[in-house]
Design a protein around this motif. Structure first.
Motif, PDB file in Angstrom:
ATOM      1  N   UNK A  22       0.829  -1.191   0.000  1.00 11.56           N
ATOM      2  CA  UNK A  22       0.000   0.000   0.000  1.00 11.56           C
ATOM      3  C   UNK A  22       0.872   1.254   0.000  1.00 11.56           C
ATOM      4  N   UNK A  23       1.898   1.274   0.828  1.00 10.33           N
ATOM      5  CA  UNK A  23       2.754   2.459   0.913  1.00 10.33           C
ATOM      6  C   UNK A  23       3.457   2.706  -0.413  1.00 10.33           C
ATOM      7  N   UNK A  24       3.912   1.616  -1.062  1.00 11.01           N
ATOM      8  CA  UNK A  24       4.584   1.763  -2.353  1.00 11.01           C
ATOM      9  C   UNK A  24       3.636   2.353  -3.396  1.00 11.01           C
ATOM     10  N   UNK A  25       2.393   1.977  -3.355  1.00 11.94           N
ATOM     11  CA  UNK A  25       1.411   2.510  -4.294  1.00 11.94           C
ATOM     12  C   UNK A  25       1.188   4.001  -4.037  1.00 11.94           C
ATOM     13  N   UNK A  26       1.032   4.361  -2.787  1.00  8.17           N
ATOM     14  CA  UNK A  26       0.784   5.764  -2.426  1.00  8.17           C
ATOM     15  C   UNK A  26       1.984   6.636  -2.762  1.00  8.17           C
ATOM     16  N   UNK A  27       3.189   6.136  -2.456  1.00  8.50           N
ATOM     17  CA  UNK A  27       4.393   6.940  -2.661  1.00  8.50           C
ATOM     18  C   UNK A  27       4.899   6.885  -4.099  1.00  8.50           C
ATOM     19  N   UNK A  28       4.353   5.991  -4.905  1.00  5.59           N
ATOM     20  CA  UNK A  28       4.787   5.889  -6.287  1.00  5.59           C
ATOM     21  C   UNK A  28       6.108   5.148  -6.455  1.00  5.59           C
ATOM     22  N   UNK A  29       6.474   4.336  -5.472  1.00  3.42           N
ATOM     23  CA  UNK A  29       7.750   3.609  -5.552  1.00  3.42           C
ATOM     24  C   UNK A  29       7.552   2.110  -5.799  1.00  3.42           C
TER      25      UNK A  29
ATOM     26  N   UNK B 230       7.761   0.381  -8.419  1.00  5.05           N
ATOM     27  CA  UNK B 230       8.766  -0.192  -9.310  1.00  5.05           C
ATOM     28  C   UNK B 230      10.091  -0.481  -8.604  1.00  5.05           C
ATOM     29  N   UNK B 231      10.294   0.064  -7.429  1.00  8.57           N
ATOM     30  CA  UNK B 231      11.547  -0.151  -6.691  1.00  8.57           C
ATOM     31  C   UNK B 231      11.489  -1.321  -5.710  1.00  8.57           C
ATOM     32  N   UNK B 232      10.318  -1.924  -5.574  1.00  2.59           N
ATOM     33  CA  UNK B 232      10.172  -3.056  -4.655  1.00  2.59           C
ATOM     34  C   UNK B 232      10.825  -4.304  -5.226  1.00  2.59           C
ATOM     35  N   UNK B 233      11.436  -5.081  -4.341  1.00  2.00           N
ATOM     36  CA  UNK B 233      12.033  -6.361  -4.725  1.00  2.00           C
ATOM     37  C   UNK B 233      11.500  -7.434  -3.793  1.00  2.00           C
ATOM     38  N   UNK B 234      11.287  -8.608  -4.358  1.00  2.00           N
ATOM     39  CA  UNK B 234      10.872  -9.738  -3.530  1.00  2.00           C
ATOM     40  C   UNK B 234      12.137 -10.452  -3.084  1.00  2.00           C
ATOM     41  N   UNK B 235      12.271 -10.628  -1.794  1.00  2.62           N
ATOM     42  CA  UNK B 235      13.443 -11.276  -1.229  1.00  2.62           C
ATOM     43  C   UNK B 235      13.027 -12.613  -0.650  1.00  2.62           C
ATOM     44  N   UNK B 236      13.708 -13.653  -1.089  1.00  4.44           N
ATOM     45  CA  UNK B 236      13.430 -14.986  -0.549  1.00  4.44           C
ATOM     46  C   UNK B 236      14.388 -15.239   0.596  1.00  4.44           C
TER      47      UNK B 236
END
Length: 108
Positions: free
Chosen positions: A1-8, A10-16
């Motif tokens: 949700x925060x990434x959507x609001x802040x517009x970031x 595309x910078x998220x990564x999934x970490x296993x």
């Protein structure tokens, strides 16, 4: 949700991550006395009161007060816990039953 609001987004990564047995809290199977080398008729002693003893009836059940039950049920009765994670309140020949299970039945 925060990434959507802040517009970031595309910078998220999934970490296993690698889960260890402790972090994953893998549920162990119930203690099997036969697999642990504890024979039918063996006496198990409650750690907090050595006068409390149960007798092994078969691979999974014990007798206490002329009733066939489980170690967990007996531990609940004395400890007052709703859930007992493992029956670590009884010994066989001076050793905790759970220690015996770790070395035999639960060994990886």
């Amino acid at each position: 949700m925060i990434a959507t609001i802040s517009g970031s987004w595309d910078k998220l990564k999934q970490v296993k991550t690698k889960k260890t047995a402790e972090s994953a809290k893998i549920k162990k199977p119930p203690i099997n006395f036969k697999e642990c080398g504890i024979p039918v008729g063996a006496e198990l002693v409650y750690v907090d009161d050595p006068t409390v003893k149960v007798i092994v009836c078969d691979e999974r059940k014990v007798e206490y007060n002329n009733e066939i039950t489980s170690l967990t049920a007996v531990a609940r009765q004395f400890k007052g816990y709703k859930n007992v994670p493992e029956p670590s309140f009884f010994t066989y020949n001076g050793r905790l039953v759970t220690d015996i299970a770790r070395e035999t039945q639960w060994r990886e």
